[in-house]
Every structure is written in structure tokens, then in C-alpha cells.
Scaffold this motif. Structure first.
Motif, PDB file in Angstrom:
ATOM      1  N   ASP A  48      21.585  17.918 -14.425  1.00 48.53           N
ATOM      2  CA  ASP A  48      21.038  18.911 -15.340  1.00 48.53           C
ATOM      3  C   ASP A  48      20.610  18.146 -16.587  1.00 48.53           C
ATOM      4  O   ASP A  48      21.447  17.582 -17.295  1.00 48.53           O
ATOM      5  CB  ASP A  48      22.103  19.960 -15.676  1.00 48.53           C
ATOM      6  CG  ASP A  48      21.570  21.087 -16.545  1.00 48.53           C
ATOM      7  OD1 ASP A  48      20.709  20.818 -17.419  1.00 48.53           O
ATOM      8  OD2 ASP A  48      22.020  22.233 -16.375  1.00 48.53           O
ATOM      9  N   LYS A  68      30.156  20.339  -9.094  1.00 47.96           N
ATOM     10  CA  LYS A  68      29.654  19.922 -10.402  1.00 47.96           C
ATOM     11  C   LYS A  68      30.667  18.994 -11.049  1.00 47.96           C
ATOM     12  O   LYS A  68      31.878  19.213 -10.960  1.00 47.96           O
ATOM     13  CB  LYS A  68      29.441  21.138 -11.312  1.00 47.96           C
ATOM     14  CG  LYS A  68      28.964  20.769 -12.714  1.00 47.96           C
ATOM     15  CD  LYS A  68      28.826  21.997 -13.609  1.00 47.96           C
ATOM     16  CE  LYS A  68      30.170  22.438 -14.158  1.00 47.96           C
ATOM     17  NZ  LYS A  68      30.028  23.486 -15.211  1.00 47.96           N
ATOM     18  N   ILE A 111      17.532  21.503  -9.082  1.00 49.39           N
ATOM     19  CA  ILE A 111      17.922  22.460 -10.115  1.00 49.39           C
ATOM     20  C   ILE A 111      16.734  22.733 -11.018  1.00 49.39           C
ATOM     21  O   ILE A 111      15.977  21.819 -11.363  1.00 49.39           O
ATOM     22  CB  ILE A 111      19.131  21.927 -10.924  1.00 49.39           C
ATOM     23  CG1 ILE A 111      19.557  22.925 -11.995  1.00 49.39           C
ATOM     24  CG2 ILE A 111      18.854  20.559 -11.514  1.00 49.39           C
ATOM     25  CD1 ILE A 111      20.866  22.555 -12.679  1.00 49.39           C
ATOM     26  N   GLY A 136      18.811  27.352 -14.695  1.00 55.03           N
ATOM     27  CA  GLY A 136      20.180  27.328 -14.195  1.00 55.03           C
ATOM     28  C   GLY A 136      20.326  27.756 -12.756  1.00 55.03           C
ATOM     29  O   GLY A 136      21.411  28.191 -12.341  1.00 55.03           O
TER      30      GLY A 136
END
Length: 276
Positions: free
Chosen positions: A139, A156, A184, A188
Motif C-alpha cells: 500500500d 497484512k 490493491i 482500499g
């Protein structure tokens, strides 16, 4: 007995041996319910003929030769450091510019059985215990790393690494048996593939032989914690990649040998975009 008669008898005995398989040498001997599925292939004239005329792939530089076992997906963190990659013994490793270092792992049950072995194939019997990280994506806003573990599901881990946190282990009551790749978006949402609900990664050859169609394309929302099935009945779905503007994603199906396109705003999947 004539030579032709002897050869005929030998052929008959060989056929009986293969059919009965008394010593369980067959790749499907441990799967009594094994069933093969039809693979719909396009007419030969529709198969693309474009090739890399300059053979650029053959001119690529080989990096990290014999330094890591079974590297899968590679990723770079938001600061451009890396690469990070999942390896055969269940760890996610990080290249710090000089050496490979441990960064993360998905299994809390790791022990000495996960220690380095002579070859990547040596880890297969214990992959479900040690973990097997496949797809990796960062991310870019938080620095969190998302991991698709083939046996354990979607995970994660924070920028500091360590033991990853499980996010998804089953969808609609069906366990993730072969979590494969992911991507991703900026909102989100994590898009990922579950290659099969019947065969696990260590049985990928049986999955190829069968071409069974229990694979799924899935979406997990980080904020609602909900997971949705976007496309069902896929034959060995694998890699996932979002378009630059996020309007569609491309994923591949291994058995038909094709790339497919999923359009976000219409929720439509076009399953014959390109054939390999």
C-alpha cells in the motif's frame, strides 16, 4: 512366441499396469474423485501471432542467481527499497542493497522443519505449516505489505515486518485453498485470486491435469472487512494487475492460457481478451 506376439503381450501388461496402478505411481492416485474438465480453446486462427522480434527477454540481466530459493512475486516498498519476495521456505525476504534479510512470514507455526533445504521441492510436504507467500503488493500510502499465502489466505504486515496478520481465510463458507496473486487500488480494495477450492499449491499439476473450474477472482475491502466474489468458475486463475487508472484489472487463467479483463464500473468480466 513370435516377437510380435511378445511385444503385444508386453503392451497389454503395460496397459493393465497403468490402468490398475498397483503401486500408486499415478499423479492422481491420491485423488479418487479426480475429474477432468473441458477447456474451451479458441479457433487456431484467433491465437495471436505477435512475437518479441528483438528477443528482449533473452537479453535480460540475471540478478541474484542461486541466492534465493523459489522466489515468487516481487515488490518494492513506497520508498523504492527492495525487492521483496516470497521464497520456498515460507519467508518474505528483503534486499537491502547488499544482502537478503528476513522481513516477514505468514505462519505462526514455523519450526525447524522450515529451515533451508537443498531444493525448493524439498519444502512441498510442509508448505501448509511453514506458509508459502506468493503475491505481494505494498500500500503506497501506509507502507503495509499485503501477502497472498497459497495455503493460509490473505495477510497484512506493517512496514516493520514480522508476523503477518490474517485478513481473509474463507469466502462464502469456502476456504481459500490456493491464494495466488493480488493487487490493491487507491480506495482500499484488494483484488486477489483463489486458484482452486479443490487443489492446493503442492498439487498444482493435478489442477493442470484436471482443469477444474472452482477458481475465483475476489475483492476484499480494508474498511468494511467484507470480501466479495467477482468472478466464479475460473480454471486456475493466477496473476492480477490493475490498470493505471483503476478502471479495470487483468488476470490470467492458466488452463485456457488466456488473459481476462474485469471492468470495475460495470462488474463485467471479458474472459477472452488475449489467448497465449
Amino acid at each position: 512366441m513370435t516377437p510380435i506376439g511378445f511385444l503385444g503381450l508386453l503392451f497389454l501388461l503395460l496397459a493393465l499396469y497403468c490402468g490398475i496402478d498397483p503401486f500408486k505411481h499415478s499423479a492422481i492416485s491420491e485423488f479418487p474423485d479426480f475429474e477432468s474438465y473441458k477447456v474451451d480453446l479458441p479457433p487456431w486462427e484467433l491465437v495471436p501471432t505477435d512475437r518479441d522480434k528483438d528477443n528482449l527477454l533473452q537479453k535480460s540481466e540475471i540478478k541474484f542467481l542461486n541466492q534465493v530459493q523459489g522466489p515468487e512475486s516481487m515488490a518494492f516498498d513506497p520508498l523504492g527499497r527492495g525487492p521483496y519476495t516470497g521464497v520456498a521456505d515460507g519467508r518474505v525476504l528483503f534486499w537491502d542493497g547488499q544482502n537478503w534479510k528476513d522481513f516477514a512470514y505468514t505462519s505462526s507455526n514455523r519450526s525447524e522443519i522450515c529451515n533451508p533445504k537443498p531444493s525448493p521441492q524439498s519444502y512441498l510436504p510442509n508448505e501448509h505449516i511453514c506458509g508459502r507467500p506468493l503475491g505481494l503488493r505494498f500500500d503506497k500510502n501506509t507502507g503495509d505489505l499485503y501477502i497472498a499465502d497459497a495455503y493460509l489466505g490473505l495477510f497484512k504486515v506493517g512496514p516493520e515486518g514480522g508476523l503477518a496478520t490474517p485478513l481473509v481465510t474463507e469466502v462464502d463458507g469456502v476456504p481459500l485453498r490456493f491464494t495466488n496473486d493480488l493487487d490493491i487500488d487507491d480506495e482500499g480494495n484488494i483484488y486477489f485470486t483463489d486458484s482452486s477450492s479443490k487443489f492446493q499449491r503442492r498439487n498444482f499439476m493435478q489442477l493442470v491435469f484436471s482443469s477444474e473450474n472452482s477458481g475465483r477472482l475476489l475483492k476484499y475491502n480494508l474498511y468494511t472487512k467484507e470480501t466479495a466474489v467477482l468472478v466464479r468458475n475460473l480454471q486456475f486463475p493466477n496473476g492480477v494487475s490493475l490498470s493505471k487508472d483503476g478502471s479495470f484489472l487483468v488476470f490470467c487463467e492458466g488452463c485456457p492460457g488466456r488473459f481476462a479483463c474485469f471492468y470495475m464500473y460495470s462488474n463485467i468480466a471479458v474472459l477472452d481478451l488475449h489467448v497465449l
